[in-house]
Write a protein that holds these residues in place. Sequence first.
Motif, PDB file in Angstrom:
ATOM      1  N   PRO A 198       0.823  -1.211   0.000  1.00 39.82           N
ATOM      2  CA  PRO A 198       0.000   0.000   0.000  1.00 39.82           C
ATOM      3  C   PRO A 198       0.853   1.256   0.000  1.00 39.82           C
TER       4      PRO A 198
ATOM      5  N   VAL B 288       0.073   3.462   5.395  1.00 42.56           N
ATOM      6  CA  VAL B 288      -0.304   2.531   6.462  1.00 42.56           C
ATOM      7  C   VAL B 288      -0.680   3.345   7.693  1.00 42.56           C
ATOM      8  N   THR B 289      -1.758   2.947   8.336  1.00 37.16           N
ATOM      9  CA  THR B 289      -2.139   3.534   9.615  1.00 37.16           C
ATOM     10  C   THR B 289      -1.550   2.687  10.735  1.00 37.16           C
TER      11      THR B 289
ATOM     12  N   GLY C 118     -10.154  -4.582   4.355  1.00 40.02           N
ATOM     13  CA  GLY C 118     -10.046  -3.252   4.931  1.00 40.02           C
ATOM     14  C   GLY C 118     -10.484  -3.179   6.386  1.00 40.02           C
TER      15      GLY C 118
ATOM     16  N   LEU D 213       0.871  -6.804   4.760  1.00 37.30           N
ATOM     17  CA  LEU D 213       0.734  -5.659   3.864  1.00 37.30           C
ATOM     18  C   LEU D 213       0.662  -6.104   2.409  1.00 37.30           C
TER      19      LEU D 213
ATOM     20  N   THR E 160      -3.797  -2.668   5.791  1.00 32.70           N
ATOM     21  CA  THR E 160      -3.227  -1.320   5.830  1.00 32.70           C
ATOM     22  C   THR E 160      -3.231  -0.712   7.233  1.00 32.70           C
ATOM     23  N   THR E 161      -3.608  -1.488   8.262  1.00 31.68           N
ATOM     24  CA  THR E 161      -3.561  -1.027   9.644  1.00 31.68           C
ATOM     25  C   THR E 161      -2.736  -1.998  10.469  1.00 31.68           C
TER      26      THR E 161
ATOM     27  N   ILE F 299       6.462   3.924   2.140  1.00 31.90           N
ATOM     28  CA  ILE F 299       5.068   3.848   2.584  1.00 31.90           C
ATOM     29  C   ILE F 299       4.811   4.947   3.607  1.00 31.90           C
TER      30      ILE F 299
ATOM     31  N   THR G 125       3.403   7.013   6.665  1.00 30.56           N
ATOM     32  CA  THR G 125       2.784   6.804   7.980  1.00 30.56           C
ATOM     33  C   THR G 125       2.464   8.124   8.669  1.00 30.56           C
TER      34      THR G 125
END
Length: 317
Positions: free
Chosen positions: A15, A18-19, A214, A235, A240-241, A276, A278
């Motif tokens: 992704p 990323v969270t 998701g 990932l 994505t978390t 990525i 953050t």
Amino acid sequence: MTSAPYGVDALPGLPGAVTICEVGPRDGLQNEQLLVPAEVKAELVERLADAGHTVIETTSLVHPKWVPQLADAEEVLGRIRRRPGVRYPVLVPNRRGLERALDLGVTDIAVFASATETFAKANLNRTVDESLEMFAPVVARAREAGLPVRGYLSMCWGDPWQGEVPITQVVAVATRLLRLGCTELSLGDTIGVATPGRVVALLRALTAAGVHIGQIAVHFHDTYGQGLANTLAALQNGVTTVDASAGGLGGCPYAKSATGNLATEDLVWQLDGLGIHTGIDLAKLAETSAWLAQRIGRPVTARSVRALTGAGSPAGH
């Protein structure tokens, strides 16, 4: 220092952003034997927000008998300055904890379930079915109030009493949690035994059962040094978390083989190098973990913190 001083190169299938759900203030500190003052916990939350975190799990409204370290939850919540754009999830064990949270103005709720009967009994003193029955009105009430609810699911890959946990067992409990109304599912490798292939196998089984990727977050402990490898595998398969703890703090008071969480700094170093996004300032975060080590009187274990700050011991920075 730039976010990736030695260069950036992406890998396919990852992704763009990323969270990171920072779990240090709750999951990271809950197993510390020395009681950490509320003002230190509140300052930790403030420092994490300053470093760019947008999701900071702040505390748990659990009975002090069970987790004495978090007995000051209300004081901590009263001390922090809630910033626009930053979420401050709070773990609640039951309906009473939820009502306390609502009275305190909490806007993000989490509940904590187990994929195995043995850990459900150890952690909640209930069977899996009984624990889900307890959470049902909690989740329903929170959703009625318009709050998102994160459902933690522990022991997704291994249990210290049961051993390997069958994927079908995890999927069955995970889908029940989501049917209760949880808006996010955090898959916990509570004792740190997962490996990348097993991570991918569970993710694929969940999506095959109708769970949207998701909705899934991952929560790895680094007992066998697999946290970063497992995260990368997740990932590459659409997650994505990612949960992580500043300085690698953490453990579980009811699973003695559960060592520290994946260190947020180690994760950010990897993600920065992959290009990525953050939103987290790694230098500020490492300074925060070095500061915290001094306050709690124990060494920093996270490799990236030691490399960036030289904080090999509480007095070393």
